[in-house]
Enzyme design. Sequence first.
Site, PDB file in Angstrom:
ATOM      1  N   HIS A  72       0.839  -1.209   0.000  1.00  0.00           N
ATOM      2  CA  HIS A  72       0.000   0.000   0.000  1.00  0.00           C
ATOM      3  C   HIS A  72       0.863   1.243   0.000  1.00  0.00           C
ATOM      4  O   HIS A  72       0.420   2.321  -0.349  1.00  0.00           O
ATOM      5  CB  HIS A  72      -0.963   0.002   1.201  1.00  0.00           C
ATOM      6  CG  HIS A  72      -0.272   0.147   2.522  1.00  0.00           C
ATOM      7  ND1 HIS A  72       0.504  -0.854   3.050  1.00  0.00           N
ATOM      8  CD2 HIS A  72      -0.227   1.165   3.407  1.00  0.00           C
ATOM      9  CE1 HIS A  72       1.004  -0.432   4.209  1.00  0.00           C
ATOM     10  NE2 HIS A  72       0.580   0.785   4.444  1.00  0.00           N
ATOM     11  N   ARG A  73       2.096   1.092   0.447  1.00  0.00           N
ATOM     12  CA  ARG A  73       3.100   2.143   0.288  1.00  0.00           C
ATOM     13  C   ARG A  73       4.345   1.501  -0.291  1.00  0.00           C
ATOM     14  O   ARG A  73       4.648   0.337   0.013  1.00  0.00           O
ATOM     15  CB  ARG A  73       3.442   2.763   1.637  1.00  0.00           C
ATOM     16  CG  ARG A  73       2.355   3.695   2.162  1.00  0.00           C
ATOM     17  CD  ARG A  73       2.911   4.499   3.306  1.00  0.00           C
ATOM     18  NE  ARG A  73       1.907   5.307   3.945  1.00  0.00           N
ATOM     19  CZ  ARG A  73       1.567   6.537   3.552  1.00  0.00           C
ATOM     20  NH1 ARG A  73       2.161   7.084   2.502  1.00  0.00           N
ATOM     21  NH2 ARG A  73       0.650   7.214   4.193  1.00  0.00           N
ATOM     22  N   LYS A  77       9.529  -2.851   2.678  1.00  0.00           N
ATOM     23  CA  LYS A  77      10.772  -2.855   3.437  1.00  0.00           C
ATOM     24  C   LYS A  77      10.799  -4.012   4.421  1.00  0.00           C
ATOM     25  O   LYS A  77       9.775  -4.375   4.991  1.00  0.00           O
ATOM     26  CB  LYS A  77      10.819  -1.524   4.213  1.00  0.00           C
ATOM     27  CG  LYS A  77      12.128  -1.217   4.866  1.00  0.00           C
ATOM     28  CD  LYS A  77      13.086  -0.532   3.934  1.00  0.00           C
ATOM     29  CE  LYS A  77      14.463  -0.374   4.541  1.00  0.00           C
ATOM     30  NZ  LYS A  77      15.217  -1.631   4.571  1.00  0.00           N
ATOM     31  N   LYS A 101       4.486  -2.486  11.598  1.00  0.00           N
ATOM     32  CA  LYS A 101       5.571  -1.715  12.215  1.00  0.00           C
ATOM     33  C   LYS A 101       5.759  -0.377  11.501  1.00  0.00           C
ATOM     34  O   LYS A 101       5.791   0.676  12.131  1.00  0.00           O
ATOM     35  CB  LYS A 101       6.857  -2.554  12.099  1.00  0.00           C
ATOM     36  CG  LYS A 101       8.017  -2.097  12.905  1.00  0.00           C
ATOM     37  CD  LYS A 101       9.237  -3.000  12.678  1.00  0.00           C
ATOM     38  CE  LYS A 101       8.995  -4.468  12.989  1.00  0.00           C
ATOM     39  NZ  LYS A 101      10.223  -5.284  12.944  1.00  0.00           N
ATOM     40  N   LYS A 113       9.682  -9.167   3.813  1.00  0.00           N
ATOM     41  CA  LYS A 113      10.723  -9.878   4.559  1.00  0.00           C
ATOM     42  C   LYS A 113      11.312 -10.967   3.680  1.00  0.00           C
ATOM     43  O   LYS A 113      10.617 -11.505   2.816  1.00  0.00           O
ATOM     44  CB  LYS A 113      10.118 -10.532   5.807  1.00  0.00           C
ATOM     45  CG  LYS A 113      11.137 -10.886   6.860  1.00  0.00           C
ATOM     46  CD  LYS A 113      11.533  -9.646   7.621  1.00  0.00           C
ATOM     47  CE  LYS A 113      12.364  -9.931   8.836  1.00  0.00           C
ATOM     48  NZ  LYS A 113      12.250  -8.804   9.793  1.00  0.00           N
ATOM     49  N   SER A 369      16.664   2.744   9.177  1.00  0.00           N
ATOM     50  CA  SER A 369      16.782   2.330   7.771  1.00  0.00           C
ATOM     51  C   SER A 369      16.128   3.375   6.868  1.00  0.00           C
ATOM     52  O   SER A 369      16.628   3.685   5.779  1.00  0.00           O
ATOM     53  CB  SER A 369      16.071   0.998   7.532  1.00  0.00           C
ATOM     54  OG  SER A 369      16.922  -0.084   7.830  1.00  0.00           O
TER      55      SER A 369
HETATM   56  N1  GLU Z   1      15.078  -6.628  10.206  1.00  0.00           N
HETATM   57  C1  GLU Z   1      14.679  -5.471  10.930  1.00  0.00           C
HETATM   58  C2  GLU Z   1      13.257  -5.615  11.438  1.00  0.00           C
HETATM   59  O1  GLU Z   1      12.782  -6.696  11.657  1.00  0.00           O
HETATM   60  C3  GLU Z   1      14.939  -4.192  10.154  1.00  0.00           C
HETATM   61  C4  GLU Z   1      14.167  -4.019   8.890  1.00  0.00           C
HETATM   62  C5  GLU Z   1      14.615  -2.827   8.040  1.00  0.00           C
HETATM   63  O2  GLU Z   1      15.441  -2.055   8.497  1.00  0.00           O
HETATM   64  O3  GLU Z   1      14.108  -2.719   6.936  1.00  0.00           O
HETATM   65  O4  GLU Z   1      12.586  -4.664  11.710  1.00  0.00           O
END
Ligand code: GLU
Length: 476
Positions: A72-73, A77, A101, A113, A369
């Site tokens: 949606h965005r 990440k 998150k 992920k 990040s």
């Molecule tokens: N692996 C980290 C997390 O679970 C960082 C993810 C990121 O920086 O994109 O939030």
Amino acid sequence: MNLIDTPISQKLSFRQSVDAMVDRAAPYVSAPPGLIEEIKACDSVIKIQFPVRMDNSEYRVFTGWRATHSAHRQPVKGGIRYASAVDQDEVEALAALMTYKCALVNVPFGGSKGGLKIAPRQHSVNELERITRRFARELIQHGYLSPSGNVPAPDMGTGEREMAWIADTYRQMHPHDINYLGAVTGKPVSAGGIRGRTEATGRGVMYALREFFRHPEDVKQAGLNGTLAGKRIVIQGFGNVGYYAAKFLAEDDAIIIAVIERDGAIINHEGLDIDDLAAHFHATRSLKHYPGGAYQTDGAACLEMECDILIPAALENQITAENAHRIQAPLIVEAANGPVTFEADNLLREKGKLVLPDFFVNSGGVTVSYFEWIKNLQHMRFGRMQRRLDEYRAEGIVQALEEMTGKPVPQHLKQRITQDADELAMVRSGLDDTMRLAYQEISETFHRHPDIQDFRTAALVVSLNKIVDTHLQMGT
Ligand code: GLU
């Protein structure tokens, strides 16, 4: 399907556990019929199998996944995990957590992920580089890695080194993409990374707890009082997240009474010296034989120790229906992703425990990040334009005060006025602000809805509302 009423005997998978948590929050979110189901669904997932030549010339086939939970965005990440137990369900669950998150902490990304089924310690650095570059190549070719589409980062089993290889692989395949550095975050500072990223998740855990203790009504709700100083903490996991969280919390005068790792736990009721323990742990890869505490083989049993705060900072699925009723800590702070299962979450709530949820507590990593990605796109370090300007102004203020009063400005005040706003200071300030605001939104939602019984549901309501808004603004 609504998973809330699944009988406890029928264990939910990690993915189902995350979905059940969303189902519990859904009644408090105003959304058109079907939209929450749409949000819960994983948009797409790719499974890749590829061969790599080992140092002894043998071919080995590796299996990896990358899930896009919600676009949606964009970009979406989330980290890439290297572990022998990775599977598709886990990657999808972790991708979903990334969606919630990012929305919670106002990082304008969707959730993704990746996971590679590998035992990284069983490979040489050369093998790891070949494997990582090949995995990255596959992800790029299949449209699962680019600065505008899908941006990985470190996770368990990966770090700066792997991110640098990935960035370089992307650059080789897209030599004309001026924004190639934004294809991955968590890179070394010398390779386009940002200061403060390595320790960001652990520092975020500390900022989250500091903000919690600024809310006396929430502290009381957990059955605690006072501040972080003097609180007795048990931490599970002494990797990147657990180590930095322990270190920063100890610097804030909390007392780390136990650290739990794979091979056991180390206990010291007076408080462990975290850097000393880390030196031992890195030298021996074990907590065993550390002279500054008592060693116990049964690490998992230490989760049940009497303490003020329990911080699971290792793996998912650590507090389950099996051990939840034995947890004594009144406050559980999830620094890992998914350490408490849906079933255990219900049991903890019934026992009056307060759980600060993973997708809030460990959001410091993706927050920094985001800063790194912005730095890469703007092609300039934060503060480069205004750092000296701020310094001249601050010096001017001090000089003006001294001339007007005829007295020198005391050193400690002078230091505060002229404090150097370099990149690291800016990253810390941005991270602190992000964690504070997110906590305030969660707490406000928790207190506004008398029916919401826990902070995880409140946090999910905050995230879901934002995601629903984006969907409605965007249309379908
Ligand atoms: N692996 C980290 C997390 O679970 C960082 C993810 C990121 O920086 O994109 O939030």
